[in-house]
Design a protein around this motif. Structure first.
Motif, PDB file in Angstrom:
ATOM      1  N   ASP A  74      -5.255   3.028   7.960  1.00 45.79           N
ATOM      2  CA  ASP A  74      -6.682   2.680   7.973  1.00 45.79           C
ATOM      3  C   ASP A  74      -6.937   1.177   8.095  1.00 45.79           C
ATOM      4  OD1 ASP A  74      -7.303   5.333   7.687  1.00 45.79           O
ATOM      5  OD2 ASP A  74      -8.545   5.083   5.888  1.00 45.79           O
TER       6      ASP A  74
ATOM      7  N   VAL B 141       0.180   6.541   4.473  1.00 52.47           N
ATOM      8  CA  VAL B 141       0.803   5.800   5.580  1.00 52.47           C
ATOM      9  C   VAL B 141       1.922   4.899   5.057  1.00 52.47           C
ATOM     10  CG1 VAL B 141       0.362   4.172   7.455  1.00 52.47           C
ATOM     11  CG2 VAL B 141      -1.306   5.972   6.951  1.00 52.47           C
TER      12      VAL B 141
ATOM     13  N   GLY C 201       0.824  -1.203   0.000  1.00 55.26           N
ATOM     14  CA  GLY C 201       0.000   0.000   0.000  1.00 55.26           C
ATOM     15  C   GLY C 201       0.853   1.246   0.000  1.00 55.26           C
TER      16      GLY C 201
ATOM     17  N   GLN D 287      -5.927   6.825  -1.132  1.00 53.97           N
ATOM     18  CA  GLN D 287      -7.238   7.483  -1.248  1.00 53.97           C
ATOM     19  C   GLN D 287      -7.099   8.946  -1.656  1.00 53.97           C
ATOM     20  OE1 GLN D 287      -9.943   6.819   2.178  1.00 53.97           O
ATOM     21  NE2 GLN D 287      -8.525   5.208   2.784  1.00 53.97           N
TER      22      GLN D 287
ATOM     23  N   ILE E   1      -4.892  10.378   8.709  1.00 51.51           N
ATOM     24  CA  ILE E   1      -3.516  10.351   8.218  1.00 51.51           C
ATOM     25  C   ILE E   1      -2.532  10.515   9.389  1.00 51.51           C
ATOM     26  CG2 ILE E   1      -1.854  11.545   6.729  1.00 51.51           C
ATOM     27  CD1 ILE E   1      -4.443  12.445   5.088  1.00 51.51           C
TER      28      ILE E   1
ATOM     29  N   ASP F 212       1.843  -1.392  -4.714  1.00 52.74           N
ATOM     30  CA  ASP F 212       0.477  -0.845  -4.733  1.00 52.74           C
ATOM     31  C   ASP F 212      -0.248  -1.277  -5.997  1.00 52.74           C
ATOM     32  OD1 ASP F 212      -0.924   1.775  -3.053  1.00 52.74           O
ATOM     33  OD2 ASP F 212      -1.884   1.010  -4.860  1.00 52.74           O
ATOM     34  N   SER F 213      -1.520  -1.561  -5.835  1.00 51.47           N
ATOM     35  CA  SER F 213      -2.295  -2.035  -6.996  1.00 51.47           C
ATOM     36  C   SER F 213      -2.662  -0.898  -7.943  1.00 51.47           C
ATOM     37  CB  SER F 213      -3.549  -2.778  -6.536  1.00 51.47           C
ATOM     38  OG  SER F 213      -4.197  -2.076  -5.532  1.00 51.47           O
TER      39      SER F 213
ATOM     40  N   ALA G 178      -1.047  -7.450  -4.048  1.00 50.98           N
ATOM     41  CA  ALA G 178      -0.532  -8.529  -3.191  1.00 50.98           C
ATOM     42  C   ALA G 178      -1.599  -9.597  -3.048  1.00 50.98           C
ATOM     43  CB  ALA G 178      -0.159  -7.967  -1.831  1.00 50.98           C
TER      44      ALA G 178
ATOM     45  N   ASP H 252      -6.025  18.755   8.771  1.00 50.57           N
ATOM     46  CA  ASP H 252      -5.584  18.197  10.052  1.00 50.57           C
ATOM     47  C   ASP H 252      -4.346  17.328   9.939  1.00 50.57           C
ATOM     48  OD1 ASP H 252      -6.880  16.247   8.646  1.00 50.57           O
ATOM     49  OD2 ASP H 252      -8.178  15.570  10.277  1.00 50.57           O
TER      50      ASP H 252
ATOM     51  N   GLY I 156      -4.886   0.348   3.643  1.00 54.70           N
ATOM     52  CA  GLY I 156      -6.063   1.226   3.749  1.00 54.70           C
ATOM     53  C   GLY I 156      -7.348   0.439   3.912  1.00 54.70           C
TER      54      GLY I 156
ATOM     55  N   TYR J 196      -9.847  11.877  -3.565  1.00 53.20           N
ATOM     56  CA  TYR J 196     -10.099  13.304  -3.322  1.00 53.20           C
ATOM     57  C   TYR J 196      -8.872  14.195  -3.555  1.00 53.20           C
ATOM     58  CZ  TYR J 196      -8.407  12.280   1.485  1.00 53.20           C
ATOM     59  OH  TYR J 196      -7.678  11.909   2.580  1.00 53.20           O
TER      60      TYR J 196
HETATM   61  C1  FAD Z   1     -13.366  12.064   1.029  1.00 57.38           C
HETATM   62  C2  FAD Z   1     -12.342  11.795   2.103  1.00 57.38           C
HETATM   63  C3  FAD Z   1     -11.812  12.855   2.829  1.00 57.38           C
HETATM   64  C4  FAD Z   1     -10.859  12.602   3.836  1.00 57.38           C
HETATM   65  N1  FAD Z   1     -10.342  13.657   4.544  1.00 57.38           N
HETATM   66  C5  FAD Z   1      -9.383  13.422   5.493  1.00 57.38           C
HETATM   67  C6  FAD Z   1      -8.816  14.507   6.242  1.00 57.38           C
HETATM   68  O1  FAD Z   1      -9.188  15.672   6.069  1.00 57.38           O
HETATM   69  N2  FAD Z   1      -7.859  14.211   7.173  1.00 57.38           N
HETATM   70  C7  FAD Z   1      -7.427  12.915   7.419  1.00 57.38           C
HETATM   71  O2  FAD Z   1      -6.541  12.718   8.249  1.00 57.38           O
HETATM   72  N3  FAD Z   1      -7.973  11.886   6.733  1.00 57.38           N
HETATM   73  C8  FAD Z   1      -8.927  12.090   5.789  1.00 57.38           C
HETATM   74  N4  FAD Z   1      -9.478  11.039   5.115  1.00 57.38           N
HETATM   75  C9  FAD Z   1      -9.021   9.667   5.478  1.00 57.38           C
HETATM   76  C10 FAD Z   1      -7.643   9.410   4.877  1.00 57.38           C
HETATM   77  O3  FAD Z   1      -7.690   9.543   3.464  1.00 57.38           O
HETATM   78  C11 FAD Z   1      -7.204   8.003   5.262  1.00 57.38           C
HETATM   79  O4  FAD Z   1      -7.120   7.931   6.673  1.00 57.38           O
HETATM   80  C12 FAD Z   1      -5.838   7.704   4.638  1.00 57.38           C
HETATM   81  O5  FAD Z   1      -5.910   7.707   3.228  1.00 57.38           O
HETATM   82  C13 FAD Z   1      -5.326   6.347   5.113  1.00 57.38           C
HETATM   83  O6  FAD Z   1      -4.097   6.141   4.510  1.00 57.38           O
HETATM   84  P1  FAD Z   1      -3.544   4.659   4.257  1.00 57.38           P
HETATM   85  O7  FAD Z   1      -2.202   4.844   3.637  1.00 57.38           O
HETATM   86  O8  FAD Z   1      -3.692   3.871   5.505  1.00 57.38           O
HETATM   87  O9  FAD Z   1      -4.576   4.011   3.211  1.00 57.38           O
HETATM   88  P2  FAD Z   1      -5.011   4.415   1.731  1.00 57.38           P
HETATM   89  O10 FAD Z   1      -4.905   5.859   1.489  1.00 57.38           O
HETATM   90  O11 FAD Z   1      -6.345   3.767   1.554  1.00 57.38           O
HETATM   91  O12 FAD Z   1      -3.952   3.675   0.818  1.00 57.38           O
HETATM   92  C14 FAD Z   1      -3.923   2.268   0.770  1.00 57.38           C
HETATM   93  C15 FAD Z   1      -3.264   1.812  -0.515  1.00 57.38           C
HETATM   94  O13 FAD Z   1      -3.125   0.389  -0.468  1.00 57.38           O
HETATM   95  C16 FAD Z   1      -3.351  -0.136  -1.753  1.00 57.38           C
HETATM   96  N5  FAD Z   1      -3.745  -1.552  -1.626  1.00 57.38           N
HETATM   97  C17 FAD Z   1      -4.805  -2.066  -0.975  1.00 57.38           C
HETATM   98  N6  FAD Z   1      -4.821  -3.406  -1.048  1.00 57.38           N
HETATM   99  C18 FAD Z   1      -3.713  -3.746  -1.778  1.00 57.38           C
HETATM  100  C19 FAD Z   1      -3.158  -4.990  -2.201  1.00 57.38           C
HETATM  101  N7  FAD Z   1      -3.718  -6.168  -1.882  1.00 57.38           N
HETATM  102  N8  FAD Z   1      -2.028  -4.966  -2.953  1.00 57.38           N
HETATM  103  C20 FAD Z   1      -1.435  -3.791  -3.288  1.00 57.38           C
HETATM  104  N9  FAD Z   1      -1.914  -2.592  -2.898  1.00 57.38           N
HETATM  105  C21 FAD Z   1      -3.026  -2.571  -2.151  1.00 57.38           C
HETATM  106  C22 FAD Z   1      -4.455   0.743  -2.324  1.00 57.38           C
HETATM  107  O14 FAD Z   1      -4.420   0.716  -3.744  1.00 57.38           O
HETATM  108  C23 FAD Z   1      -4.085   2.131  -1.762  1.00 57.38           C
HETATM  109  O15 FAD Z   1      -3.293   2.872  -2.654  1.00 57.38           O
HETATM  110  C24 FAD Z   1     -10.434  11.255   4.116  1.00 57.38           C
HETATM  111  C25 FAD Z   1     -10.965  10.188   3.382  1.00 57.38           C
HETATM  112  C26 FAD Z   1     -11.913  10.445   2.383  1.00 57.38           C
HETATM  113  C27 FAD Z   1     -12.475   9.281   1.600  1.00 57.38           C
END
Ligand code: FAD
Length: 346
Positions: free
Chosen positions: A292, A23, A19, A50, A303, A42-43, A95, A62, A126, A55
């Motif tokens: 997430d 994060v 991912g 996200q 985040i 990443d896929s 993965a 924040d 995520g 977005y």
């Molecule tokens: C509309 C919207 C507004 C938001 N606003 C805020 C904000 O203002 N402040 C804030 O802190 N948070 C906000 N968030 C939440 C924030 O986007 C998430 O908390 C954050 O993106 C989490 O990051 P992450 O890296 O854990 O996961 P993600 O951003 O979901 O990234 C995960 C990645 O893993 C990849 N993946 C998944 N499964 C696999 C697999 N099997 N193999 C390879 N790759 C894979 C996906 O393709 C993706 O790119 C918002 C969310 C949304 C939807």
């Protein structure tokens, strides 16, 4: 920043991050800073998770150090930082399976493109590989990519257009507020009450957005080569309107699926991996999770909290790899100074 995607090799990595969202990118930076040979898989075809897929044009308020930052601008910095300490990105790879190879003392990670070898894994997946929920109405499929869109890449493309948005959650309301100042007309259609943040809903009622709710739904979309009209109807009365539209943004949520990761022997609760928050370990030796995808009592899916979890996960991966290593890296200023001195020829 142009990112060159790599393919599977027989090299054994110290850690593989699944991912490349905010994060995973921070985990990649931190793992590299701690001297781990690191890979990110990443896929999606782009790093950013996200923020880039869902977005890119929305502001985030924040994350520490930025009073207000566009998601795509945050990602630009996150990618630069994430790859600055040597992590190798492998994009458009999902993965699929993880197998411990006891004779070798490391894992084989299989993706839809090949095999990777790694001593530890940090899952930053995520909400899993995510797909926008599709709207089921006549004509929708025909005009996907030709006026009907599920993801907004650039607000500018809506300038002077008639835009119809479907949905009642944060995404739909936020897009309506963002599109309204530049579109010729903005219409929001929703079948129920708005579920978005109270302040956004208040703003919506003052914005130049025509609202059709509750009980309004899309009945049909029409056009020639490109979308021209969206027909909506009131499901209780049968009343119908035909709205001119060059764009229909469908923002009715995402279907998230951890998919193959659920077969890895991890404890899954409500589409998240249960971890010990003191170490971010999943229970599988050397397999950690952050962001997430990880859950524990008191979890916040943000985040800021995700990147803090990434530090914990990486530090514990370091000690898993070398039990004599320091758990706490200390301050980045000292670590990076030391790296730079070591890299400078005498
Ligand atoms: C509309 C919207 C507004 C938001 N606003 C805020 C904000 O203002 N402040 C804030 O802190 N948070 C906000 N968030 C939440 C924030 O986007 C998430 O908390 C954050 O993106 C989490 O990051 P992450 O890296 O854990 O996961 P993600 O951003 O979901 O990234 C995960 C990645 O893993 C990849 N993946 C998944 N499964 C696999 C697999 N099997 N193999 C390879 N790759 C894979 C996906 O393709 C993706 O790119 C918002 C969310 C949304 C939807």
């Amino acid at each position: 920043m142009d990112v060159i995607s790599h393919s599977a090799t027989h090299d054994v990595f110290d850690t593989t991050i699944i991912g490349g969202g905010p994060v995973g990118l921070f985990a990649a930076f931190y793992a590299g800073m701690r001297g781990l040979k690191t890979k990110i898989i990443d896929s999606l075809p782009e790093l950013g998770g996200q923020l880039i897929a869902v977005y890119p044009e929305k502001y985030i308020y924040d994350v520490a150090g930025f009073p207000k930052v566009l998601a795509k601008d945050y990602v630009r910095g996150a990618v630069e930082q994430g790859l600055s300490t040597g992590a190798v990105p492998c994009l458009e790879e999902t993965a699929q399976s993880l197998t411990w190879l006891p004779d070798h003392g490391y894992y084989r990670l299989t993706t839809d493109k090949g095999e990777h070898y790694t001593r530890t894994v940090i899952i930053c997946a995520g909400i899993g590989s995510f797909e926008p929920k599709r709207l089921d109405a006549p004509g929708i499929r025909t005009f996907e990519g030709r006026g009907v869109t599920y993801l907004v890449r650039s607000l500018e493309s809506f300038r002077d257009q008639d835009v119809v948005i479907v949905g009642g959650g944060d995404s739909a309301v936020d897009w309506a507020l963002a599109v309204a100042p530049l579109a010729r007309s903005t219409t929001l259609v929703h079948r129920s009450k708005f579920r978005a943040h109270e302040r956004s809903v208040q703003q919506l009622h003052q914005a130049p957005v025509t609202l059709y709710y509750p009980f309004w739904e899309v009945k049909e979309v029409r056009g020639n080569t490109w979308l021209e009209h969206v027909v909506i109807h009131q499901t209780r009365t049968g009343e119908e309107r035909t709205l001119p539209a060059q764009t229909l943004i469908v923002a009715i949520g995402f279907a998230a699926d951890l998919g193959p990761l659920t077969a890895w022997g991890l404890t899954i609760e409500r589409n998240s991996i249960v971890v010990d928050p003191r170490t971010m370990s999943t229970g599988l030796p050397g397999v950690f999770a952050a962001g997430d995808v990880a859950t524990y009592p008191g979890k916040f899916k943000l985040i800021a909290t995700g990147v803090a979890e990434a530090i914990t996960a990486v530090n514990h991966a370091v000690v898993f790899l070398d039990p004599a290593a320091r758990l706490d890296a200390g301050h980045s200023t000292a670590v990076m100074d030391k790296r730079e001195r070591a890299a400078t020829p005498h």
